[in-house]
Design an enzyme around this catalytic site. Structure first.
Site, PDB file in Angstrom:
ATOM      1  N   THR A  41     -15.880  11.262  71.853  1.00  0.00           N
ATOM      2  CA  THR A  41     -15.972   9.806  71.738  1.00  0.00           C
ATOM      3  C   THR A  41     -14.917   9.294  70.770  1.00  0.00           C
ATOM      4  N   GLY A 181     -24.927  -7.085  65.658  1.00  0.00           N
ATOM      5  CA  GLY A 181     -23.912  -7.333  64.624  1.00  0.00           C
ATOM      6  C   GLY A 181     -23.737  -6.118  63.743  1.00  0.00           C
ATOM      7  N   GLY A 182     -23.573  -4.956  64.376  1.00  0.00           N
ATOM      8  CA  GLY A 182     -23.308  -3.717  63.636  1.00  0.00           C
ATOM      9  C   GLY A 182     -21.817  -3.430  63.637  1.00  0.00           C
ATOM     10  N   GLY A 185     -19.881  -4.091  67.132  1.00  0.00           N
ATOM     11  CA  GLY A 185     -19.836  -5.517  67.449  1.00  0.00           C
ATOM     12  C   GLY A 185     -18.844  -6.253  66.568  1.00  0.00           C
ATOM     13  N   LEU A 186     -18.825  -5.912  65.281  1.00  0.00           N
ATOM     14  CA  LEU A 186     -17.951  -6.642  64.358  1.00  0.00           C
ATOM     15  C   LEU A 186     -16.493  -6.224  64.520  1.00  0.00           C
ATOM     16  N   GLU A 187     -16.253  -4.908  64.675  1.00  0.00           N
ATOM     17  CA  GLU A 187     -14.854  -4.472  64.834  1.00  0.00           C
ATOM     18  C   GLU A 187     -14.256  -5.047  66.121  1.00  0.00           C
ATOM     19  N   HIS A 321     -16.607  11.686  60.439  1.00  0.00           N
ATOM     20  CA  HIS A 321     -16.410  12.585  59.291  1.00  0.00           C
ATOM     21  C   HIS A 321     -17.693  13.318  58.924  1.00  0.00           C
ATOM     22  N   HIS A 444      -0.536   0.060  38.398  1.00  0.00           N
ATOM     23  CA  HIS A 444      -0.461  -1.401  38.483  1.00  0.00           C
ATOM     24  C   HIS A 444       0.842  -1.786  39.170  1.00  0.00           C
TER      25      HIS A 444
HETATM   26  P1  FAD Z   1     -18.637  13.087  70.330  1.00  0.00           P
HETATM   27  O1  FAD Z   1     -17.405  12.606  69.710  1.00  0.00           O
HETATM   28  O2  FAD Z   1     -19.481  12.125  71.076  1.00  0.00           O
HETATM   29  O3  FAD Z   1     -18.205  14.290  71.289  1.00  0.00           O
HETATM   30  C1  FAD Z   1     -19.111  14.936  72.111  1.00  0.00           C
HETATM   31  C2  FAD Z   1     -18.334  15.576  73.247  1.00  0.00           C
HETATM   32  O4  FAD Z   1     -19.218  16.450  73.942  1.00  0.00           O
HETATM   33  C3  FAD Z   1     -17.822  14.574  74.277  1.00  0.00           C
HETATM   34  O5  FAD Z   1     -16.462  14.791  74.520  1.00  0.00           O
HETATM   35  C4  FAD Z   1     -18.637  14.884  75.532  1.00  0.00           C
HETATM   36  O6  FAD Z   1     -17.929  14.684  76.725  1.00  0.00           O
HETATM   37  C5  FAD Z   1     -18.942  16.357  75.337  1.00  0.00           C
HETATM   38  N1  FAD Z   1     -20.126  16.821  76.042  1.00  0.00           N
HETATM   39  C6  FAD Z   1     -21.364  16.276  76.039  1.00  0.00           C
HETATM   40  N2  FAD Z   1     -22.218  17.039  76.757  1.00  0.00           N
HETATM   41  C7  FAD Z   1     -21.488  18.090  77.225  1.00  0.00           C
HETATM   42  C8  FAD Z   1     -21.800  19.218  78.002  1.00  0.00           C
HETATM   43  N3  FAD Z   1     -23.044  19.450  78.428  1.00  0.00           N
HETATM   44  N4  FAD Z   1     -20.809  20.078  78.313  1.00  0.00           N
HETATM   45  C9  FAD Z   1     -19.539  19.868  77.862  1.00  0.00           C
HETATM   46  N5  FAD Z   1     -19.199  18.823  77.105  1.00  0.00           N
HETATM   47  C10 FAD Z   1     -20.157  17.954  76.778  1.00  0.00           C
HETATM   48  N6  FAD Z   1     -16.915   6.986  63.520  1.00  0.00           N
HETATM   49  C11 FAD Z   1     -16.215   6.985  62.376  1.00  0.00           C
HETATM   50  O7  FAD Z   1     -16.477   7.815  61.485  1.00  0.00           O
HETATM   51  N7  FAD Z   1     -15.185   6.097  62.166  1.00  0.00           N
HETATM   52  C12 FAD Z   1     -14.868   5.165  63.086  1.00  0.00           C
HETATM   53  O8  FAD Z   1     -13.943   4.378  62.869  1.00  0.00           O
HETATM   54  C13 FAD Z   1     -15.604   5.126  64.287  1.00  0.00           C
HETATM   55  N8  FAD Z   1     -15.309   4.216  65.232  1.00  0.00           N
HETATM   56  C14 FAD Z   1     -16.007   4.221  66.403  1.00  0.00           C
HETATM   57  C15 FAD Z   1     -15.704   3.251  67.345  1.00  0.00           C
HETATM   58  C16 FAD Z   1     -16.389   3.214  68.538  1.00  0.00           C
HETATM   59  C17 FAD Z   1     -16.040   2.167  69.573  1.00  0.00           C
HETATM   60  C18 FAD Z   1     -17.391   4.186  68.804  1.00  0.00           C
HETATM   61  C19 FAD Z   1     -18.118   4.191  70.119  1.00  0.00           C
HETATM   62  C20 FAD Z   1     -17.710   5.147  67.865  1.00  0.00           C
HETATM   63  C21 FAD Z   1     -17.033   5.164  66.652  1.00  0.00           C
HETATM   64  N9  FAD Z   1     -17.326   6.093  65.656  1.00  0.00           N
HETATM   65  C22 FAD Z   1     -16.629   6.079  64.478  1.00  0.00           C
HETATM   66  C23 FAD Z   1     -18.382   7.092  65.830  1.00  0.00           C
HETATM   67  C24 FAD Z   1     -17.762   8.447  66.201  1.00  0.00           C
HETATM   68  O9  FAD Z   1     -17.009   8.299  67.385  1.00  0.00           O
HETATM   69  C25 FAD Z   1     -18.843   9.491  66.379  1.00  0.00           C
HETATM   70  O10 FAD Z   1     -19.662   9.540  65.238  1.00  0.00           O
HETATM   71  C26 FAD Z   1     -18.231  10.861  66.612  1.00  0.00           C
HETATM   72  O11 FAD Z   1     -17.401  10.856  67.743  1.00  0.00           O
HETATM   73  C27 FAD Z   1     -19.315  11.920  66.781  1.00  0.00           C
HETATM   74  O12 FAD Z   1     -18.711  13.147  67.001  1.00  0.00           O
HETATM   75  P2  FAD Z   1     -19.460  14.313  67.799  1.00  0.00           P
HETATM   76  O13 FAD Z   1     -18.525  15.466  67.746  1.00  0.00           O
HETATM   77  O14 FAD Z   1     -20.819  14.490  67.287  1.00  0.00           O
HETATM   78  O15 FAD Z   1     -19.621  13.782  69.288  1.00  0.00           O
HETATM   79  P1  NAD Z   2     -25.090  -0.137  64.754  1.00  0.00           P
HETATM   80  O1  NAD Z   2     -26.334   0.613  64.508  1.00  0.00           O
HETATM   81  O2  NAD Z   2     -24.015  -0.154  63.733  1.00  0.00           O
HETATM   82  O3  NAD Z   2     -25.432  -1.676  65.012  1.00  0.00           O
HETATM   83  C1  NAD Z   2     -26.347  -2.086  65.971  1.00  0.00           C
HETATM   84  C2  NAD Z   2     -26.796  -3.484  65.617  1.00  0.00           C
HETATM   85  O4  NAD Z   2     -27.532  -3.991  66.705  1.00  0.00           O
HETATM   86  C3  NAD Z   2     -27.708  -3.532  64.385  1.00  0.00           C
HETATM   87  O5  NAD Z   2     -27.261  -4.511  63.510  1.00  0.00           O
HETATM   88  C4  NAD Z   2     -29.061  -3.855  64.985  1.00  0.00           C
HETATM   89  O6  NAD Z   2     -29.898  -4.589  64.112  1.00  0.00           O
HETATM   90  C5  NAD Z   2     -28.661  -4.670  66.200  1.00  0.00           C
HETATM   91  N1  NAD Z   2     -29.657  -4.706  67.254  1.00  0.00           N
HETATM   92  C6  NAD Z   2     -30.445  -3.693  67.689  1.00  0.00           C
HETATM   93  N2  NAD Z   2     -31.228  -4.129  68.681  1.00  0.00           N
HETATM   94  C7  NAD Z   2     -30.931  -5.439  68.888  1.00  0.00           C
HETATM   95  C8  NAD Z   2     -31.405  -6.445  69.771  1.00  0.00           C
HETATM   96  N3  NAD Z   2     -32.375  -6.177  70.647  1.00  0.00           N
HETATM   97  N4  NAD Z   2     -30.862  -7.680  69.714  1.00  0.00           N
HETATM   98  C9  NAD Z   2     -29.870  -7.959  68.818  1.00  0.00           C
HETATM   99  N5  NAD Z   2     -29.404  -7.047  67.955  1.00  0.00           N
HETATM  100  C10 NAD Z   2     -29.922  -5.802  67.989  1.00  0.00           C
HETATM  101  O7  NAD Z   2     -24.562   0.361  66.176  1.00  0.00           O
HETATM  102  P2  NAD Z   2     -23.190   0.117  66.931  1.00  0.00           P
HETATM  103  O8  NAD Z   2     -22.445  -0.990  66.312  1.00  0.00           O
HETATM  104  O9  NAD Z   2     -23.545   0.055  68.370  1.00  0.00           O
HETATM  105  O10 NAD Z   2     -22.421   1.468  66.649  1.00  0.00           O
HETATM  106  C11 NAD Z   2     -22.974   2.717  67.098  1.00  0.00           C
HETATM  107  C12 NAD Z   2     -22.627   3.836  66.186  1.00  0.00           C
HETATM  108  O11 NAD Z   2     -21.235   4.097  66.208  1.00  0.00           O
HETATM  109  C13 NAD Z   2     -23.011   3.530  64.769  1.00  0.00           C
HETATM  110  O12 NAD Z   2     -23.933   4.497  64.360  1.00  0.00           O
HETATM  111  C14 NAD Z   2     -21.778   3.646  63.973  1.00  0.00           C
HETATM  112  O13 NAD Z   2     -21.956   4.445  62.838  1.00  0.00           O
HETATM  113  C15 NAD Z   2     -20.767   4.281  64.904  1.00  0.00           C
HETATM  114  N6  NAD Z   2     -19.501   3.552  64.710  1.00  0.00           N
HETATM  115  C16 NAD Z   2     -18.869   3.689  63.520  1.00  0.00           C
HETATM  116  C17 NAD Z   2     -17.732   2.976  63.264  1.00  0.00           C
HETATM  117  C18 NAD Z   2     -17.067   3.126  61.946  1.00  0.00           C
HETATM  118  O14 NAD Z   2     -17.366   4.068  61.242  1.00  0.00           O
HETATM  119  N7  NAD Z   2     -16.165   2.253  61.571  1.00  0.00           N
HETATM  120  C19 NAD Z   2     -17.226   2.106  64.211  1.00  0.00           C
HETATM  121  C20 NAD Z   2     -17.905   1.964  65.403  1.00  0.00           C
HETATM  122  C21 NAD Z   2     -19.046   2.708  65.633  1.00  0.00           C
END
Ligand code: FAD
Ligand code: NAD
Length: 466
Positions: A41, A181-182, A185-187, A321, A444
């Site tokens: 992801t 608004g998590g 949504g905000l990014e 991380h 600074h």
């Molecule tokens: P994932 O990255 O989800 O990887 C899991 C992998 O397993 C996938 O490639 C999937 O295809 C594969 N897989 C699943 N099941 C199988 C199977 N049965 N066989 C083979 N392969 C399989 N986190 C941050 O720290 N900073 C950020 O800025 C940030 N931004 C984000 C922005 C968005 C839009 C999103 C959606 C997430 C963001 N995250 C961010 C969250 C971050 O992406 C995840 O926390 C992270 O990717 C989790 O890593 P993971 O290795 O657990 O799983």
């Molecule tokens: P999130 O948990 O950050 O935010 C979800 C938001 O949706 C919360 O504020 C929650 O109160 C609200 N919500 C839940 N149900 C609702 C409803 N029925 N109606 C209205 N609001 C509702 O989740 P996300 O923004 O979807 O992100 C998913 C995950 O991906 C998070 O766990 C986050 O850590 C990770 N992520 C991380 C980063 C980053 O580290 N910069 C960036 C993107 C995503």
């Protein structure tokens, strides 16, 4: 059939880092990924592409709104070429995922493309390009997460979308409605607001970023409002319906009234769910809980003793991380070492501008735990560096133990906070006091001076520049 010391299922930041560390420690390692690109992801549809679009849209906003303040004049109209912006983002993703291919080769890790499923606790069948079966003494589940949805919403992935589709839209929405608004949504809301979309954030709780320190939510809310986003807090979404090119969202407000929102796109960002579809965990004796997470003990070991699980598929913050730390932790555990993770010190960052970053306890958590604490806060606008660049929004807030002065939490919003938080993590890893931070030299003029000043403020209300 090929045999391995370790097989990792999933190649996100948890899985690929675990595989590299296992290989570094001398284990014969395989990684299985169902998609054709590695990186999960985070690299494909998460951290990296979202940051690419945040950067591109930030440049556009600077060019249209801030360059003139700096005496830079651009004759003619500045336009967004969304197609180019999205293809640049994809090029960044391709380069980054290609880097993981290189790392797998370099570390002699066998990569299998296909869906991995447990046959039993030591055998995995692979369905896909590299179909077959492998055997492994130890297995690490790193299958990550997928977007969650609300039960009554039908995601058509065209106009009612998740983050995955929001990263590759073909047009700038006229009105993007965002449910949740998590962080996502905000990014992504900020990306499209900068590009000209009207943005409405509909949040169930009474504030955005409800799990972060409330002072950060309040400050970021101000920034979004200043950018003319509609911030609808305490709204419970009841229905989402598509009629042609229009999407209608109905939500109940605090007074019990039904409020209707109309737009051309609706992003559903209400969290993510652990992903174990097709994995057949039960065949290996691995238990999941009612939230769908793979259950693990403090060693990240599942109910099957040779199978471990890490990252988004287990409890805890869904952060890249955090997944990486857990990947290293399991590899070192398998090598007989005694690794440690302090989950309290995993920082959280929101990559909006200003950036939001935090580590440790929030003020709300300290109050609830009855911990006596003191607060030191310093505004960026009081820094020469912030005024020089024109990034004056935000502050650094340090929470320290009232009697010992140990830093318990650091919460910041402002320019470059995503990087500044590393100083706070380091200080807290070494159990620094606020006075410790206040006594080491900060260059600074830098944004980092706000950390020192907040520490001075927490020590004896001794900030120098306010
Ligand atoms: P994932 O990255 O989800 O990887 C899991 C992998 O397993 C996938 O490639 C999937 O295809 C594969 N897989 C699943 N099941 C199988 C199977 N049965 N066989 C083979 N392969 C399989 N986190 C941050 O720290 N900073 C950020 O800025 C940030 N931004 C984000 C922005 C968005 C839009 C999103 C959606 C997430 C963001 N995250 C961010 C969250 C971050 O992406 C995840 O926390 C992270 O990717 C989790 O890593 P993971 O290795 O657990 O799983
Ligand atoms: P999130 O948990 O950050 O935010 C979800 C938001 O949706 C919360 O504020 C929650 O109160 C609200 N919500 C839940 N149900 C609702 C409803 N029925 N109606 C209205 N609001 C509702 O989740 P996300 O923004 O979807 O992100 C998913 C995950 O991906 C998070 O766990 C986050 O850590 C990770 N992520 C991380 C980063 C980053 O580290 N910069 C960036 C993107 C995503």
């Amino acid at each position: 059939m090929k045999s391995y010391d370790v097989a990792v299922i999933g190649s996100g930041p948890g899985g690929y880092v675990a595989a590299i560390r296992c290989a570094q420690l001398g284990m014969k390692t395989a990684i299985i990924e169902k998609y054709s690109t590695l990186g999960g992801t985070c690299l494909n549809v998460g951290c990296i592409p979202s940051k690419a679009l945040l950067s591109s849209s930030h440049h556009y906003e600077d060019a249209t709104k801030h360059f003139a303040d700096h005496g830079i004049e651009i004759p003619g109209e500045i336009k967004v070429n969304l197609e180019k912006m999205i293809s640049r983002k994809q090029a960044v993703v391709d380069q980054t995922t290609g880097g993981i291919d290189f790392l797998m080769k370099k570390n002699k890790i066998d990569v299998y493309e296909g869906l991995g499923s447990f046959k039993d606790a030591t055998h995995i069948t692979i369905d896909g390009k590299d179909a077959g079966e492998i055997e492994a003494k130890n297995i690490i589940i790193a299958t990550g997460s997928k977007p969650s949805n609300l039960p009554f919403i039908s995601l058509d992935k065209e106009r009612i979308i998740t983050s995955t589709e929001a990263l590759k839209l073909k047009e700038i929405p006229k009105h993007l409605m965002i449910i949740g608004g998590g962080v996502i949504g905000l990014e992504l809301g900020q990306v499209y607001r900068r590009l000209g979309a009207q943005v409405t954030v509909i949040e169930y709780m009474d504030r955005i970023l409800p799990t972060m320190d409330a002072a950060l939510s309040k400050e970021l809310n101000k920034v979004f409002k200043k950018a003319k986003c509609s911030m609808m807090m305490s709204h419970k979404v009841q229905s989402v319906e598509r009629k042609g090119d229009e999407v209608i969202v109905k939500a109940e407000n605090k007074k019990g009234e039904i409020v209707e929102f109309k737009g051309d796109y609706c992003l559903v960002s209400v969290g993510r769910r652990p992903y174990t579809d097709g994995l057949n965990v039960e065949m290996a004796g691995v238990k999941t809980n009612e939230r769908g997470q793979v259950e693990v003990n403090e060693h990240l070991q599942t109910s099957a003793s040779n199978i471990y699980a890490i990252g988004d598929v287990v409890r805890g913050a869904m952060l890249a991380h955090k997944a990486e730390e857990e990947g290293v932790f399991v590899a070192e555990t398998l090598a007989g070492q005694k690794p440690h993770i302090d989950y309290n010190l995993i920082p959280g960052v929101v990559y909006t501008w200003p950036e939001v970053a935090a580590v440790g306890k929030t003020e709300e958590e300290l109050k609830e735990a009855g911990t006596a604490y003191k607060v030191g806060q310093f505004p960026f606008r009081a820094l020469g560096r912030a005024r020089a660049s024109g990034d004056i929004d935000g502050f650094v807030k340090i929470l320290a133990d009232k009697s010992t002065d140990e830093v318990l939490g650091v919460h910041m919003i402002g320019a470059r906070c995503a990087d500044l938080i590393a100083e706070a993590v380091t200080a807290m890893e070494f159990r620094a006091s606020a006075e410790d931070i206040s006594r080491y030299s900060h260059a600074h003029p830098t944004f980092a001076e706000a950390v020192k000043e907040a520490a001075l403020a927490a020590t004896d209300d001794r900030a120098l520049h306010v």
